[in-house]
Design a protein around this motif. Structure first.
Motif, PDB file in Angstrom:
ATOM      1  N   GLY A  34     -39.169 -60.133  -7.427  1.00  0.00           N
ATOM      2  CA  GLY A  34     -39.306 -58.610  -6.862  1.00  0.00           C
ATOM      3  C   GLY A  34     -37.920 -58.114  -7.497  1.00  0.00           C
ATOM      4  O   GLY A  34     -37.930 -56.901  -7.344  1.00  0.00           O
ATOM      5  N   GLN A  35     -37.253 -58.709  -8.330  1.00  0.00           N
ATOM      6  CA  GLN A  35     -36.035 -58.124  -8.893  1.00  0.00           C
ATOM      7  C   GLN A  35     -35.963 -57.945 -10.207  1.00  0.00           C
ATOM      8  O   GLN A  35     -36.523 -58.598 -11.105  1.00  0.00           O
ATOM      9  CB  GLN A  35     -34.803 -58.951  -8.523  1.00  0.00           C
ATOM     10  N   LEU A  36     -35.648 -56.720 -10.741  1.00  0.00           N
ATOM     11  CA  LEU A  36     -35.199 -56.625 -12.304  1.00  0.00           C
ATOM     12  C   LEU A  36     -34.072 -57.633 -12.521  1.00  0.00           C
ATOM     13  O   LEU A  36     -33.259 -57.510 -11.991  1.00  0.00           O
ATOM     14  CB  LEU A  36     -34.893 -55.265 -12.384  1.00  0.00           C
ATOM     15  N   LYS A  37     -34.380 -58.225 -13.517  1.00  0.00           N
ATOM     16  CA  LYS A  37     -33.673 -59.378 -14.137  1.00  0.00           C
ATOM     17  C   LYS A  37     -32.787 -59.106 -15.583  1.00  0.00           C
ATOM     18  O   LYS A  37     -31.786 -59.226 -15.656  1.00  0.00           O
ATOM     19  CB  LYS A  37     -34.130 -60.970 -14.126  1.00  0.00           C
ATOM     20  N   MET A  38     -33.954 -58.908 -16.525  1.00  0.00           N
ATOM     21  CA  MET A  38     -33.476 -58.669 -17.807  1.00  0.00           C
ATOM     22  C   MET A  38     -34.250 -57.575 -18.446  1.00  0.00           C
ATOM     23  O   MET A  38     -35.461 -57.310 -18.198  1.00  0.00           O
ATOM     24  CB  MET A  38     -33.497 -60.135 -18.741  1.00  0.00           C
ATOM     25  N   LEU A  39     -33.617 -57.027 -19.742  1.00  0.00           N
ATOM     26  CA  LEU A  39     -34.392 -56.049 -20.516  1.00  0.00           C
ATOM     27  C   LEU A  39     -34.113 -56.294 -21.970  1.00  0.00           C
ATOM     28  O   LEU A  39     -33.140 -56.588 -22.330  1.00  0.00           O
ATOM     29  CB  LEU A  39     -33.758 -54.656 -20.294  1.00  0.00           C
ATOM     30  N   LEU A  40     -35.190 -56.701 -22.373  1.00  0.00           N
ATOM     31  CA  LEU A  40     -35.317 -57.215 -23.836  1.00  0.00           C
ATOM     32  C   LEU A  40     -35.336 -55.869 -24.769  1.00  0.00           C
ATOM     33  O   LEU A  40     -36.194 -55.002 -24.655  1.00  0.00           O
ATOM     34  CB  LEU A  40     -36.283 -57.916 -24.405  1.00  0.00           C
ATOM     35  N   SER A  41     -34.369 -55.470 -25.699  1.00  0.00           N
ATOM     36  CA  SER A  41     -34.534 -54.298 -26.551  1.00  0.00           C
ATOM     37  C   SER A  41     -34.144 -54.720 -27.992  1.00  0.00           C
ATOM     38  O   SER A  41     -33.405 -55.559 -28.238  1.00  0.00           O
ATOM     39  CB  SER A  41     -33.296 -53.330 -25.941  1.00  0.00           C
ATOM     40  N   GLU A  42     -34.916 -54.226 -28.911  1.00  0.00           N
ATOM     41  CA  GLU A  42     -35.026 -54.389 -30.126  1.00  0.00           C
ATOM     42  C   GLU A  42     -35.211 -53.036 -30.984  1.00  0.00           C
ATOM     43  O   GLU A  42     -36.034 -52.955 -31.472  1.00  0.00           O
ATOM     44  CB  GLU A  42     -36.292 -55.357 -30.756  1.00  0.00           C
ATOM     45  N   TRP A  59     -28.696 -51.145 -28.731  1.00  0.00           N
ATOM     46  CA  TRP A  59     -29.711 -51.350 -28.209  1.00  0.00           C
ATOM     47  C   TRP A  59     -30.570 -52.610 -28.850  1.00  0.00           C
ATOM     48  O   TRP A  59     -31.855 -52.425 -29.281  1.00  0.00           O
ATOM     49  CB  TRP A  59     -30.526 -50.100 -28.257  1.00  0.00           C
ATOM     50  N   ASN A  60     -30.073 -53.645 -29.326  1.00  0.00           N
ATOM     51  CA  ASN A  60     -30.600 -54.804 -29.944  1.00  0.00           C
ATOM     52  C   ASN A  60     -29.929 -56.028 -29.370  1.00  0.00           C
ATOM     53  O   ASN A  60     -29.071 -56.596 -30.013  1.00  0.00           O
ATOM     54  CB  ASN A  60     -30.398 -54.597 -31.451  1.00  0.00           C
ATOM     55  N   GLY A  61     -30.757 -56.418 -28.242  1.00  0.00           N
ATOM     56  CA  GLY A  61     -30.138 -57.770 -27.554  1.00  0.00           C
ATOM     57  C   GLY A  61     -30.738 -57.319 -26.123  1.00  0.00           C
ATOM     58  O   GLY A  61     -32.033 -56.797 -26.011  1.00  0.00           O
ATOM     59  N   VAL A  62     -30.248 -58.307 -25.379  1.00  0.00           N
ATOM     60  CA  VAL A  62     -30.754 -58.594 -23.836  1.00  0.00           C
ATOM     61  C   VAL A  62     -29.876 -58.044 -22.965  1.00  0.00           C
ATOM     62  O   VAL A  62     -28.621 -58.331 -23.047  1.00  0.00           O
ATOM     63  CB  VAL A  62     -31.117 -60.059 -23.742  1.00  0.00           C
ATOM     64  N   LEU A  63     -30.239 -57.206 -22.063  1.00  0.00           N
ATOM     65  CA  LEU A  63     -29.441 -56.619 -20.985  1.00  0.00           C
ATOM     66  C   LEU A  63     -29.601 -57.600 -19.879  1.00  0.00           C
ATOM     67  O   LEU A  63     -30.980 -57.602 -19.317  1.00  0.00           O
ATOM     68  CB  LEU A  63     -29.731 -55.035 -20.718  1.00  0.00           C
ATOM     69  N   ILE A  64     -28.755 -57.791 -19.140  1.00  0.00           N
ATOM     70  CA  ILE A  64     -28.752 -58.614 -18.110  1.00  0.00           C
ATOM     71  C   ILE A  64     -28.332 -57.728 -16.585  1.00  0.00           C
ATOM     72  O   ILE A  64     -27.544 -57.192 -16.699  1.00  0.00           O
ATOM     73  CB  ILE A  64     -27.686 -59.849 -17.922  1.00  0.00           C
ATOM     74  N   ALA A  65     -29.341 -57.663 -15.954  1.00  0.00           N
ATOM     75  CA  ALA A  65     -29.426 -56.601 -14.793  1.00  0.00           C
ATOM     76  C   ALA A  65     -28.588 -57.517 -13.653  1.00  0.00           C
ATOM     77  O   ALA A  65     -28.945 -58.337 -13.188  1.00  0.00           O
ATOM     78  CB  ALA A  65     -30.871 -56.367 -14.303  1.00  0.00           C
ATOM     79  N   THR A  66     -27.318 -56.739 -13.362  1.00  0.00           N
ATOM     80  CA  THR A  66     -26.619 -57.451 -12.144  1.00  0.00           C
ATOM     81  C   THR A  66     -25.692 -56.173 -11.596  1.00  0.00           C
ATOM     82  O   THR A  66     -25.303 -55.040 -12.218  1.00  0.00           O
ATOM     83  CB  THR A  66     -25.648 -58.388 -13.101  1.00  0.00           C
ATOM     84  N   ASP A  67     -25.194 -56.414 -10.429  1.00  0.00           N
ATOM     85  CA  ASP A  67     -24.264 -55.541  -9.623  1.00  0.00           C
ATOM     86  C   ASP A  67     -22.642 -55.690 -10.271  1.00  0.00           C
ATOM     87  O   ASP A  67     -22.339 -56.934 -10.797  1.00  0.00           O
ATOM     88  CB  ASP A  67     -24.352 -55.903  -8.247  1.00  0.00           C
ATOM     89  N   ARG A  68     -22.162 -54.822 -10.403  1.00  0.00           N
ATOM     90  CA  ARG A  68     -20.610 -54.784 -10.899  1.00  0.00           C
ATOM     91  C   ARG A  68     -19.707 -55.958 -10.337  1.00  0.00           C
ATOM     92  O   ARG A  68     -18.946 -56.504 -11.082  1.00  0.00           O
ATOM     93  CB  ARG A  68     -20.139 -53.580 -11.008  1.00  0.00           C
ATOM     94  N   ILE A  69     -20.125 -56.081  -8.948  1.00  0.00           N
ATOM     95  CA  ILE A  69     -19.168 -57.044  -8.274  1.00  0.00           C
ATOM     96  C   ILE A  69     -19.525 -58.593  -8.893  1.00  0.00           C
ATOM     97  O   ILE A  69     -18.345 -59.411  -8.673  1.00  0.00           O
ATOM     98  CB  ILE A  69     -19.649 -57.268  -6.751  1.00  0.00           C
ATOM     99  N   HIS A  70     -20.272 -58.743  -9.835  1.00  0.00           N
ATOM    100  CA  HIS A  70     -20.716 -60.013 -10.206  1.00  0.00           C
ATOM    101  C   HIS A  70     -20.310 -60.196 -11.563  1.00  0.00           C
ATOM    102  O   HIS A  70     -20.287 -61.213 -12.316  1.00  0.00           O
ATOM    103  CB  HIS A  70     -22.180 -60.483 -10.113  1.00  0.00           C
ATOM    104  N   HIS A  71     -19.873 -58.999 -12.224  1.00  0.00           N
ATOM    105  CA  HIS A  71     -19.404 -59.130 -13.587  1.00  0.00           C
ATOM    106  C   HIS A  71     -18.288 -60.325 -13.923  1.00  0.00           C
ATOM    107  O   HIS A  71     -18.352 -61.015 -14.782  1.00  0.00           O
ATOM    108  CB  HIS A  71     -19.014 -57.679 -14.210  1.00  0.00           C
ATOM    109  N   GLU A  72     -17.131 -60.144 -13.304  1.00  0.00           N
ATOM    110  CA  GLU A  72     -16.258 -61.167 -13.449  1.00  0.00           C
ATOM    111  C   GLU A  72     -16.660 -62.473 -13.442  1.00  0.00           C
ATOM    112  O   GLU A  72     -16.190 -63.173 -14.408  1.00  0.00           O
ATOM    113  CB  GLU A  72     -15.058 -60.669 -12.339  1.00  0.00           C
ATOM    114  N   SER A  73     -17.289 -62.854 -12.313  1.00  0.00           N
ATOM    115  CA  SER A  73     -17.758 -64.469 -12.309  1.00  0.00           C
ATOM    116  C   SER A  73     -18.871 -64.615 -13.467  1.00  0.00           C
ATOM    117  O   SER A  73     -18.752 -65.882 -14.160  1.00  0.00           O
ATOM    118  CB  SER A  73     -18.259 -64.854 -11.170  1.00  0.00           C
ATOM    119  N   LEU A  74     -19.757 -63.897 -13.807  1.00  0.00           N
ATOM    120  CA  LEU A  74     -20.539 -64.170 -14.685  1.00  0.00           C
ATOM    121  C   LEU A  74     -19.739 -64.164 -16.179  1.00  0.00           C
ATOM    122  O   LEU A  74     -20.108 -65.045 -17.015  1.00  0.00           O
ATOM    123  CB  LEU A  74     -21.500 -62.930 -15.024  1.00  0.00           C
TER     124      LEU A  74
END
Length: 166
Positions: A34-42, A59-74
């Motif tokens: 149910g959640q958007l997880k990743m976006l592949l862009s080439e 725009w040549n890589g993988v975007l990881i969908a996350t909330d800003r509150i999780h950036h530091e730990s990730l």
């Protein structure tokens, strides 16, 4: 449909009934559970955004969908992740980073484990009210008005419906 050289990163999810892979922003988006997880862009060759140059393609890589509150730990766990320059609320792994294949496999394992730090719930689409497209013409009409015994002409705007032509 555009062919993606690195679509293999979604292989695990292709057979899952709760996974959807679809086009988004010219790339491929992975929705899982149910959640958007990743976006592949080439899209090769774009190293700048709003006048700022980056050492990686934007725009040549993988975007990881996350909330800003999780950036530091990730980013502590995966120091190779950077904030995406266009979508800074998401983290990014450019293909130009050394060893990106092994690194994206680590991220994919994290997504498969349903880590709550990865993924955003899609916003519900609001229903737009559609206006009927009818041609309306505003016609100024001169009206006589008596004010204190004097007759003056004033203009008022009235709407007139366009008649169908025969």
């Amino acid at each position: 449909m555009k062919q993606f050289e690195n679509r293999w990163i979604f292989e695990f999810f292709e057979e899952k009934p709760d996974a959807i892979i679809k086009s988004m922003f010219g790339g491929l988006a992975l929705y899982y559970q149910g959640q958007l997880k990743m976006l592949l862009s080439e899209n090769v060759g774009d190293y700048s955004y709003r006048g700022k140059e980056y050492e990686f393609e934007v725009w040549n890589g993988v975007l990881i969908a996350t909330d800003r509150i999780h950036h530091e730990s990730l980013q502590q766990q995966f120091p190779f992740l950077v904030n995406h320059p266009v979508l800074p609320k998401w983290l990014y792994l450019p293909f130009t980073f050394e060893g990106w294949e092994e690194r994206i496999e680590m991220i994919t394992r994290l997504v498969r484990s349903a880590d709550p730090r990865v993924g955003v719930w899609p916003q519900e689409k609001s229903r737009k009210k559609t206006k009927k497209k009818t041609a309306k013409k505003v016609v100024k009409k001169k009206v006589a008005k008596k004010v204190a015994g004097k007759t003056t002409k004033i203009s008022t705007g009235t709407k007139k419906k366009k008649r169908p032509q025969k």
